[in-house]
Structures are given as structure tokens and as C-alpha cells.
Design a protein around this motif. Structure first.
Motif, mmCIF file in Angstrom:
data_model
loop_
_atom_site.group_PDB
_atom_site.id
_atom_site.type_symbol
_atom_site.label_atom_id
_atom_site.label_comp_id
_atom_site.label_asym_id
_atom_site.label_seq_id
_atom_site.Cartn_x
_atom_site.Cartn_y
_atom_site.Cartn_z
ATOM 1 N N LEU A 49 -0.522 -13.832 -3.953
ATOM 2 C CA LEU A 49 0.803 -12.846 -4.605
ATOM 3 C C LEU A 49 0.450 -12.192 -5.694
ATOM 4 O O LEU A 49 -1.033 -11.980 -5.992
ATOM 5 N N LYS A 50 1.129 -10.880 -5.666
ATOM 6 C CA LYS A 50 2.450 -11.342 -5.243
ATOM 7 C C LYS A 50 3.524 -10.485 -4.106
ATOM 8 O O LYS A 50 4.180 -10.535 -3.652
ATOM 9 N N GLY A 51 2.395 -9.273 -3.874
ATOM 10 C CA GLY A 51 2.394 -8.505 -3.290
ATOM 11 C C GLY A 51 3.173 -9.043 -1.665
ATOM 12 O O GLY A 51 4.025 -8.614 -0.786
ATOM 13 N N ALA A 52 2.458 -9.940 -1.736
ATOM 14 C CA ALA A 52 2.406 -10.015 -0.165
ATOM 15 C C ALA A 52 3.755 -11.382 0.158
ATOM 16 O O ALA A 52 4.067 -11.829 1.596
ATOM 17 N N ILE A 72 -1.901 -18.572 -3.748
ATOM 18 C CA ILE A 72 -2.716 -17.767 -4.607
ATOM 19 C C ILE A 72 -2.514 -16.872 -5.517
ATOM 20 O O ILE A 72 -1.863 -15.233 -5.015
ATOM 21 N N ARG A 73 -3.082 -16.980 -6.754
ATOM 22 C CA ARG A 73 -2.631 -15.275 -7.508
ATOM 23 C C ARG A 73 -3.559 -14.852 -7.749
ATOM 24 O O ARG A 73 -4.726 -14.742 -7.963
ATOM 25 N N ALA A 74 -3.407 -12.919 -7.297
ATOM 26 C CA ALA A 74 -4.736 -12.374 -7.503
ATOM 27 C C ALA A 74 -4.622 -10.840 -7.452
ATOM 28 O O ALA A 74 -3.414 -10.709 -6.929
ATOM 29 N N SER A 75 -4.292 -10.158 -8.586
ATOM 30 C CA SER A 75 -4.311 -8.999 -8.687
ATOM 31 C C SER A 75 -5.423 -8.204 -9.954
ATOM 32 O O SER A 75 -6.254 -8.383 -10.066
ATOM 33 N N SER A 76 -5.950 -7.221 -9.748
ATOM 34 C CA SER A 76 -6.811 -6.097 -9.497
ATOM 35 C C SER A 76 -6.352 -4.606 -10.250
ATOM 36 O O SER A 76 -7.346 -4.162 -10.533
ATOM 37 N N TYR A 77 -5.104 -4.415 -9.911
ATOM 38 C CA TYR A 77 -4.633 -3.085 -10.042
ATOM 39 C C TYR A 77 -3.776 -2.758 -11.323
ATOM 40 O O TYR A 77 -3.848 -1.644 -12.160
ATOM 41 N N GLY A 78 -3.257 -3.936 -11.923
ATOM 42 C CA GLY A 78 -3.132 -3.608 -12.872
ATOM 43 C C GLY A 78 -1.310 -2.150 -13.135
ATOM 44 O O GLY A 78 -1.415 -2.416 -12.718
ATOM 45 N N VAL A 103 -2.606 -14.586 4.221
ATOM 46 C CA VAL A 103 -1.289 -13.680 4.008
ATOM 47 C C VAL A 103 -1.789 -12.736 3.066
ATOM 48 O O VAL A 103 -1.639 -13.538 1.537
ATOM 49 N N GLU A 104 -1.840 -11.707 3.394
ATOM 50 C CA GLU A 104 -2.106 -10.199 2.607
ATOM 51 C C GLU A 104 -0.640 -8.993 2.882
ATOM 52 O O GLU A 104 -0.371 -9.254 4.329
ATOM 53 N N ASP A 105 -0.328 -8.096 2.119
ATOM 54 C CA ASP A 105 0.259 -7.164 2.223
ATOM 55 C C ASP A 105 -0.483 -6.153 2.191
ATOM 56 O O ASP A 105 -0.262 -5.240 3.373
ATOM 57 N N ILE A 106 -1.913 -6.371 1.254
ATOM 58 C CA ILE A 106 -2.478 -4.821 2.159
ATOM 59 C C ILE A 106 -3.996 -4.932 1.807
ATOM 60 O O ILE A 106 -3.811 -5.310 0.811
ATOM 61 N N ILE A 107 -4.843 -4.728 2.522
ATOM 62 C CA ILE A 107 -5.419 -4.279 2.099
ATOM 63 C C ILE A 107 -6.222 -2.858 2.475
ATOM 64 O O ILE A 107 -6.242 -2.131 3.182
ATOM 65 N N ASP A 108 -7.088 -2.567 1.141
ATOM 66 C CA ASP A 108 -7.128 -1.319 0.364
ATOM 67 C C ASP A 108 -8.897 -1.438 0.628
ATOM 68 O O ASP A 108 -9.886 -1.199 1.430
ATOM 69 N N THR A 109 -9.511 -1.135 -1.158
ATOM 70 C CA THR A 109 -11.408 -1.400 -0.759
ATOM 71 C C THR A 109 -11.291 -2.659 0.269
ATOM 72 O O THR A 109 -12.703 -2.845 0.201
ATOM 73 N N GLY A 110 -10.354 -4.112 -0.186
ATOM 74 C CA GLY A 110 -11.104 -5.065 0.197
ATOM 75 C C GLY A 110 -11.696 -5.695 -0.948
ATOM 76 O O GLY A 110 -12.205 -7.449 -0.241
ATOM 77 N N LEU A 111 -11.712 -5.909 -2.179
ATOM 78 C CA LEU A 111 -13.018 -6.127 -2.737
ATOM 79 C C LEU A 111 -11.668 -7.696 -3.316
ATOM 80 O O LEU A 111 -12.720 -8.460 -3.368
ATOM 81 N N THR A 112 -10.032 -7.472 -3.350
ATOM 82 C CA THR A 112 -9.676 -8.787 -3.513
ATOM 83 C C THR A 112 -9.662 -10.055 -2.607
ATOM 84 O O THR A 112 -9.926 -10.671 -2.807
ATOM 85 N N ILE A 113 -9.917 -9.336 -1.464
ATOM 86 C CA ILE A 113 -9.364 -10.455 0.061
ATOM 87 C C ILE A 113 -11.390 -11.012 0.321
ATOM 88 O O ILE A 113 -11.367 -12.293 0.480
HETATM 89 C C1 PRP Z 1 -3.128 -5.402 -4.440
HETATM 90 C C2 PRP Z 1 -2.609 -5.735 -2.641
HETATM 91 C C3 PRP Z 1 -3.997 -6.622 -2.927
HETATM 92 C C4 PRP Z 1 -5.271 -6.068 -3.076
HETATM 93 C C5 PRP Z 1 -5.977 -4.752 -1.967
HETATM 94 O O1 PRP Z 1 -2.590 -7.007 -5.114
HETATM 95 O O2 PRP Z 1 -0.913 -7.470 -3.349
HETATM 96 O O3 PRP Z 1 -3.726 -8.066 -2.811
HETATM 97 O O4 PRP Z 1 -4.171 -5.089 -4.524
HETATM 98 O O5 PRP Z 1 -6.001 -4.310 -3.102
HETATM 99 P P1 PRP Z 1 -8.035 -4.869 -2.418
HETATM 100 O O6 PRP Z 1 -7.936 -4.611 -1.352
HETATM 101 O O7 PRP Z 1 -8.568 -2.836 -3.213
HETATM 102 O O8 PRP Z 1 -8.593 -5.184 -3.320
HETATM 103 P P2 PRP Z 1 -2.452 -6.202 -6.759
HETATM 104 O O9 PRP Z 1 -3.916 -6.871 -7.544
HETATM 105 O O10 PRP Z 1 -1.538 -4.595 -7.325
HETATM 106 O O11 PRP Z 1 -1.588 -7.404 -7.565
HETATM 107 P P3 PRP Z 1 0.081 -7.495 -6.545
HETATM 108 O O12 PRP Z 1 -0.166 -8.023 -5.450
HETATM 109 O O13 PRP Z 1 0.351 -8.827 -7.693
HETATM 110 O O14 PRP Z 1 0.583 -6.229 -6.842
#
Ligand code: PRP
Length: 180
Positions: A49-52, A72-78, A103-113
Motif C-alpha cells: 500500500l497504497k499504490g498497488a 503491507i504499508r510502505a512509503s518513501s516518497y512523501g 504485489v507492487e505498482d512500481i519498482i523504481d530505485t528498488g529500495l522499498t521492495i
Molecule cells: C511508491 C511505490 C512503490 C515505491 C517504489 O510508493 O508504490 O512502493 O514507491 O519506489 P522505490 O523502488 O524507489 O522504492 P510511495 O512511497 O510513493 O507510497 P504510496 O504507494 O503510498 O504512494
């Protein structure tokens, strides 16, 4: 992209129909790959959560094998367009001996996953896969082995279909690039 936001601000990347078709393909692949699982030992989807949340709701309904779901709740972008570099993770999960698919919506830097994977692996699941609707490989800073990918996307800021910028645009039915 239609809707209540400026038509010029968001350029459509994937329409709702294109997303739907791709999700059905992923659901079929997951159902085939985990076909040996039974109602006693179902596939356990853990949605980040939330994006996925929208992706997960649609994906779940294309999977034809027994499955359960948790979050699972993860956030890093604010409110920023770049990761803060610190991931906040909140959960109350039991994954020991379960076949887990994140299940993720997007993998960007990869830090969250990467951080979620490390936490879950310590809880000894039977297996741990990753399914991400979008993969942005050009932004990767932390290596990630993605099991199922919907679409590869360029290193631009993407919104819609659950993905936000500062909590807006999640409700858009398609995925698009937000102008900087
Ligand atoms: C976004 C997205 C992923 C993560 C990917 O979450 O949903 O979980 O960033 O980025 P990364 O690969 O650079 O870590 P975000 O922190 O924006 O929270 P949200 O899903 O609640 O919007």
C-alpha cells in the motif's frame, strides 16, 4: 488523458484496456506457475500500500488458483517526486511456510521492495515472489529480481491506476506521464 485534471499535464502511457489485457496475462502465468497449490496451502498475495491497491484488486480476480490476501504499508516518497531514501514499513503479517507473492505498482530505485523482501525473508516463507505492474530499470539503485512484470517504463514520473503524485491522480483509470 481525460478527467478532471488538465489534459496537458498527463500524457497517457497505457490505456485502461491495455492494462486490463496485460493483467489477464499475468494472472494466467501466476495461476499456471502456482498450480500445485491447494486450498490448504494457497498462494498468499501481499499488497504494498497504497499504490498497488487497484492493481491488486484487478489481478486477484484473474487468478484461478486458491489464494489469500494481506497488506503491507510502505512509503518513501512523501510529497516529493524522488524517494526520500528512507522507507517506512508497517505490517502485522504471518508468512512462515507460506508461498508469498508481493504485489507492487512500481519498482523504481528498488529500495522499498528490497527492504520489504529482507523483512519477509527473515520470517521464512516457503517462497517469495515479486509481481510489479511497472518496472523502471533506468532508475534502479538497489538490485531486484522481479518475477512478474506488467510493463517496462521510462525514467519519468508516472501517475494513475493507483499511483499518485502528492496523493493525487490515484483514481485515474489509465497510466500516464506527469509533466515536470
Ligand atoms: C511508491 C511505490 C512503490 C515505491 C517504489 O510508493 O508504490 O512502493 O514507491 O519506489 P522505490 O523502488 O524507489 O522504492 P510511495 O512511497 O510513493 O507510497 P504510496 O504507494 O503510498 O504512494
Amino acid at each position: 488523458m481525460s478527467g478532471k485534471y488538465s489534459h496537458n499535464a498527463i500524457k497517457t502511457l497505457f490505456s485502461a484496456d491495455t492494462i486490463d489485457t496485460r493483467i489477464r496475462e499475468i494472472g494466467k502465468a501466476i495461476s499456471n506457475d502456482y498450480a500445485m497449490l491447494t486450498p490448504k496451502s494457497p498462494l498468499h498475495l501481499i499488497v504494498v500500500l497504497k499504490g498497488a491497491f487497484i492493481f491488486a484488486a484487478d489481478l486477484l480476480r484473474t487468478i484461478t488458483i486458491p489464494c489469500t490476501i494481506d497488506f503491507i504499508r510502505a512509503s518513501s516518497y512523501g510529497s516529493e517526486k524522488t524517494s526520500s531514501g528512507t522507507v517506512t514499513i508497517k505490517h502485522n503479517l504471518t508468512v512462515a511456510n507460506r508461498h508469498v507473492l508481493l504485489v507492487e505498482d512500481i519498482i523504481d530505485t528498488g529500495l522499498t521492495i528490497q527492504q520489504i523482501t529482507a523483512e519477509l525473508m527473515a520470517m521464512k516463507p516457503a517462497s517469495l515472489g515479486i509481481c510489479s505492474l511497472l518496472d523502471k530499470p533506468d532508475a534502479r539503485k538497489h538490485p531486484v529480481d522481479i518475477t512478474y512484470t506488467g510493463f517496462i517504463v521510462p525514467d519519468t514520473f508516472i501517475v494513475g491506476y493507483g499511483i499518485d503524485y502528492d496523493e493525487r491522480y490515484r483514481e485515474l483509470p489509465s497510466l500516464g506521464i506527469l509533466d515536470s
